[in-house]
Design a protein around this motif. Structure first.
Motif, short mmCIF file in Angstrom:
data_model
loop_
_atom_site.label_atom_id
_atom_site.label_comp_id
_atom_site.label_asym_id
_atom_site.label_seq_id
_atom_site.Cartn_x
_atom_site.Cartn_y
_atom_site.Cartn_z
N LEU A 134 104.69 85.21 80.12
CA LEU A 134 106.11 84.97 79.97
C LEU A 134 106.43 84.42 78.58
CD1 LEU A 134 106.77 83.29 83.44
CD2 LEU A 134 107.34 85.62 82.79
N ALA A 135 105.62 83.49 78.11
CA ALA A 135 105.87 82.88 76.81
C ALA A 135 105.69 83.89 75.67
CB ALA A 135 104.93 81.69 76.61
N ALA A 136 104.74 84.81 75.85
CA ALA A 136 104.51 85.82 74.81
C ALA A 136 105.70 86.76 74.67
CB ALA A 136 103.26 86.63 75.13
N ARG A 137 106.47 86.92 75.73
CA ARG A 137 107.59 87.87 75.74
C ARG A 137 108.95 87.21 75.49
NH1 ARG A 137 107.53 93.11 75.78
NH2 ARG A 137 108.48 93.57 77.80
N SER A 138 109.07 85.93 75.84
CA SER A 138 110.37 85.26 75.77
C SER A 138 110.27 83.99 74.94
CB SER A 138 110.85 84.91 77.18
OG SER A 138 111.90 83.96 77.14
N PRO A 139 111.03 83.91 73.84
CA PRO A 139 111.01 82.68 73.04
C PRO A 139 111.57 81.49 73.81
CG PRO A 139 112.72 84.20 72.27
CD PRO A 139 111.89 84.95 73.25
N VAL A 140 112.48 81.77 74.74
CA VAL A 140 113.05 80.69 75.55
C VAL A 140 111.98 80.09 76.45
CG1 VAL A 140 114.75 80.13 77.33
CG2 VAL A 140 115.36 81.69 75.46
N LEU A 141 111.21 80.96 77.11
CA LEU A 141 110.16 80.47 77.99
C LEU A 141 108.98 79.89 77.20
CD1 LEU A 141 110.26 83.27 80.71
CD2 LEU A 141 111.10 80.93 80.88
N MET A 142 108.77 80.38 75.99
CA MET A 142 107.75 79.78 75.13
C MET A 142 108.08 78.32 74.87
SD MET A 142 104.99 79.90 73.22
CE MET A 142 104.57 81.60 72.73
N ALA A 143 109.35 78.06 74.55
CA ALA A 143 109.78 76.69 74.30
C ALA A 143 109.74 75.86 75.58
CB ALA A 143 111.19 76.69 73.72
N GLU A 144 110.09 76.50 76.70
CA GLU A 144 110.15 75.78 77.97
C GLU A 144 108.76 75.37 78.46
OE1 GLU A 144 111.71 76.66 82.52
OE2 GLU A 144 112.81 77.46 80.80
N PHE A 145 107.78 76.26 78.30
CA PHE A 145 106.44 75.98 78.82
C PHE A 145 105.54 75.27 77.82
CE2 PHE A 145 107.20 79.92 81.57
CZ PHE A 145 107.70 79.15 82.62
#
Length: 351
Positions: A197-208
């Motif tokens: 998820l983090a590799a695909r979404s900058p939002v989820l990268m920041a969240e996780f």
């Protein structure tokens, strides 16, 4: 099995210079010339009794040179000149063969000759190769002939397998193997993998992996997204495909695109957002124009917004029909800026 990548035409001649002592009166640019025909080209081989090797070197050499005289069949002609001194009596072994390759421009008189330096002129009398005032030079011209690129018959070529990475990742998502986070959407749980998820979404990268409050959380509550839309978004994250947008019923595709566009914008999935924009742009109708325009305004979709306004003001009849829809009333209440865009566009059309 061997495959020839090139062919070469080769010619060897022995050039004999009688009365060699008379050449001592020749300058460094003077030579004794011989014309050859190799591979359909006319060549000139020149023997220099006293050629200076480099501009600052005062030592003259016995040298041979090759030049292309005729028009080339192709843009370039690749050739090699090899030369050595020989003793016609057979008393001495031939001198070390020197060679030089060159690419000649295939236009007459354009290329510079290629030189091979055999022996300093001052060393020639003691070398034994000058006999009875005669010098013998063996020259070899080799011309490289281009061949068509060899191909393997189609029957011997294995077909390239199509990628199945998306299938493996889809199965990973479906099975939930190794999942380290669970999204809860309206009471429905969706196990997933933070790294993907983090590799695909900058939002989820920041969240996780950033400093947000859910960095270490194994459960994430999601509000404002329908479970079906969130599931489709997850499928896109893992597979880069959206089967829901490939259906034949336009109304169904439009509904999915509206929900997915909002989810894509929320999680920074720019590619999915653009796919939804394209689908919505192709399916604008009187019933959907106002709602789609409101969606475009809310999620900063400039291309989609322009398409909606273009459709709405295309004719007075379509404008009246759109204004009469429930979606237009929603547009007036939630997105006054979009209504302003319509008005401006109408004025521009009249002008």
């Amino acid at each position: 099995m061997a495959t020839n990548l090139t062919e070469a035409a080769r010619a060897v001649r022995t050039l004999r210079i009688d009365g060699y002592s008379a050449t001592t009166a020749m300058g460094e640019e003077d030579s004794i010339k011989s014309r050859w025909s190799v591979d359909g080209y006319e060549w000139e081989v020149s023997v220099y009794p006293a050629r200076v090797r480099v501009p600052m070197d005062e030592v003259p050499w016995v040298a041979a040179a090759l030049n292309l005289l005729s028009q080339g069949r192709t843009n370039v002609v690749r050739a090699n000149l090899a030369a050595r001194l020989v003793d016609p009596r057979g008393s001495l072994q031939a001198s070390e063969q020197k060679s030089q390759a060159e690419t000649f421009i295939g236009r007459k008189g354009f290329s510079s000759p290629v030189f091979v330096y055999l022996l300093p002129s001052r060393d020639l009398p003691a070398s034994g190769y000058l006999w009875n005032d005669t010098l013998t030079v063996e020259c070899t011209i080799t011309v490289l002939k281009d061949m068509p690129v060899p191909t393997v018959p189609v029957s011997q070529v294995l077909p390239m397998p199509s990628s199945n990475l998306h299938q493996h990742l889809a199965e990973l998502l479906r099975a939930g193997t190794g999942a380290d986070v669970t999204f809860v959407v309206a009471g429905e749980a969706f196990p997933a993998h933070k790294a993907i998820l983090a590799a695909r979404s900058p939002v989820l990268m920041a969240e996780f992996f950033g400093h947000m409050r859910e960095t270490s959380s194994g459960r994430v509550q999601v509000r404002g997204v329908a479970p079906a839309a969130f599931k489709a978004m997850l499928h896109f994250v893992y597979t880069d495909t959206v089967p829901e947008l490939d259906q034949e019923v336009k109304a169904v595709v439009t509904s999915w695109a509206q929900h997915l566009l909002a989810a894509a914008d929320r999680y920074g999935l720019d590619r999915l957002k653009l796919i939804c924009e394209i689908k919505l742009s192709a399916g604008i109708t009187v019933d959907t124009a106002a709602m789609t325009l409101a969606l475009a305004e809310k999620h900063s979709c400039s291309h989609l917004k322009a398409k909606c306004v273009e459709f709405i003001v295309s004719t007075p009849a379509i404008l009246d029909a759109v204004v009469a829809t429930e979606g237009y009333r929603h547009l007036e209440a939630s997105c006054p800026a979009a209504v302003t865009s319509i008005v401006i566009s109408m004025r521009g059309g009249r002008n």
